[in-house]
Design an enzyme around this catalytic site. Structure first.
Site, mmCIF file in Angstrom:
data_model
loop_
_atom_site.group_PDB
_atom_site.id
_atom_site.type_symbol
_atom_site.label_atom_id
_atom_site.label_comp_id
_atom_site.label_asym_id
_atom_site.label_seq_id
_atom_site.Cartn_x
_atom_site.Cartn_y
_atom_site.Cartn_z
ATOM 1 C CE LYS A 35 -13.017 -7.366 2.629
ATOM 2 N NZ LYS A 35 -11.825 -6.683 2.110
ATOM 3 C CG HIS A 63 -1.884 -1.043 1.384
ATOM 4 N ND1 HIS A 63 -2.011 -1.829 2.502
ATOM 5 C CD2 HIS A 63 -2.836 -1.476 0.514
ATOM 6 C CE1 HIS A 63 -2.993 -2.694 2.338
ATOM 7 N NE2 HIS A 63 -3.502 -2.509 1.142
ATOM 8 N NE ARG A 92 -2.847 -7.772 -4.509
ATOM 9 C CZ ARG A 92 -3.628 -8.186 -3.530
ATOM 10 N NH1 ARG A 92 -3.135 -8.357 -2.325
ATOM 11 N NH2 ARG A 92 -4.889 -8.450 -3.747
ATOM 12 C CB SER A 147 -4.247 -6.479 4.668
ATOM 13 O OG SER A 147 -3.900 -5.203 4.214
HETATM 14 O O1 PNS Z 1 -8.722 -2.948 0.310
HETATM 15 P P1 PNS Z 1 -9.958 -3.485 -0.343
HETATM 16 O O2 PNS Z 1 -10.760 -4.296 0.654
HETATM 17 O O3 PNS Z 1 -9.662 -4.232 -1.598
HETATM 18 O O4 PNS Z 1 -10.851 -2.202 -0.755
HETATM 19 C C1 PNS Z 1 -12.118 -2.366 -1.346
HETATM 20 C C2 PNS Z 1 -12.937 -1.072 -1.191
HETATM 21 C C3 PNS Z 1 -13.014 -0.735 0.277
HETATM 22 C C4 PNS Z 1 -12.233 0.038 -1.939
HETATM 23 C C5 PNS Z 1 -14.333 -1.279 -1.806
HETATM 24 O O5 PNS Z 1 -14.856 -2.502 -1.368
HETATM 25 C C6 PNS Z 1 -15.324 -0.165 -1.428
HETATM 26 O O6 PNS Z 1 -15.089 1.004 -1.614
HETATM 27 N N1 PNS Z 1 -16.465 -0.555 -0.905
HETATM 28 C C7 PNS Z 1 -17.506 0.392 -0.503
HETATM 29 C C8 PNS Z 1 -18.816 0.069 -1.227
HETATM 30 C C9 PNS Z 1 -18.654 0.368 -2.705
HETATM 31 O O7 PNS Z 1 -18.615 1.489 -3.124
HETATM 32 N N2 PNS Z 1 -18.491 -0.721 -3.519
HETATM 33 C C10 PNS Z 1 -18.179 -0.580 -4.917
HETATM 34 C C11 PNS Z 1 -19.350 -0.806 -5.775
HETATM 35 S S1 PNS Z 1 -18.858 -2.063 -6.917
#
Ligand code: PNS
Length: 165
Positions: free
Chosen positions: A41, A17, A90, A128
């Protein structure tokens, strides 16, 4: 002036990150790193703990600030006036989900585009969840996260600083 947001769970923030944060901060005038605060989660760290760790590891990056958000990322990005969402890629296995998310976010908020940065090769394996897994079994995570993060991960897992339970 382009304003970018790098969203994620950051549970915890890793060197992967941090690599993306530094490179995005070089490209964009302003970068906001934002922690999702209503994930389905069960995170290891609270939102405040994750925000505070990010603040510490980004303290020397002058154009970077740290926030958290609830609800839809695209709506938060539009409401806060961000032009670009940053995501790290990645491997090809990340791409399908990330493409779907980017296209959905653009459909929700047409003013917001997603820019992908490819993860540096040395961090391509890192996540993570891998850090949490290695720490849970008492392994050494100092190659994966900064020392201040490692200490907090071990503390959560009830493991002493040398990685022994
Ligand atoms: O680090 P991550 O868990 O891969 O991040 C994912 C994240 C948090 C960026 C994503 O799940 C998110 O923003 N979720 C909030 C709800 C949303 O907007 N979902 C996207 C619609 S497809």
């Amino acid at each position: 002036m382009a304003r970018a947001i790098y969203p994620g769970s950051f549970d915890p923030v890793t060197y992967g990150h941090i690599d993306i944060i530094k490179r995005a901060a070089d490209i964009f005038d302003e970068l906001t790193v934002s922690v999702l605060s209503n994930s389905a989660k069960s995170p290891l760290f609270s939102v405040d703990e994750r925000v505070n760790m990010l603040k510490e590891v980004c303290s020397d990056l002058k154009n970077v600030r740290i926030t958290s958000y609830m609800g839809l990322l695209a709506e938060y990005a539009q409401d806060e006036g961000f032009d670009v969402i940053i995501r790290g890629l990645r491997a090809i296995t990340d791409f399908e989900y990330e493409l779907q998310m980017a296209q959905t976010n653009h459909k929700i908020s047409e003013s917001v585009d997603t820019v992908f940065l490819t993860t540096s090769l040395e961090y391509a394996y890192l996540s993570s969840s891998i850090v949490r897994e290695v720490a849970r079994y008492g392994g050494d995570i100092h190659n994966f996260v900064p020392d201040l993060v490692a200490e907090q991960v071990y503390a959560k897992a009830g493991i002493d600083r040398n990685g022994k339970q």
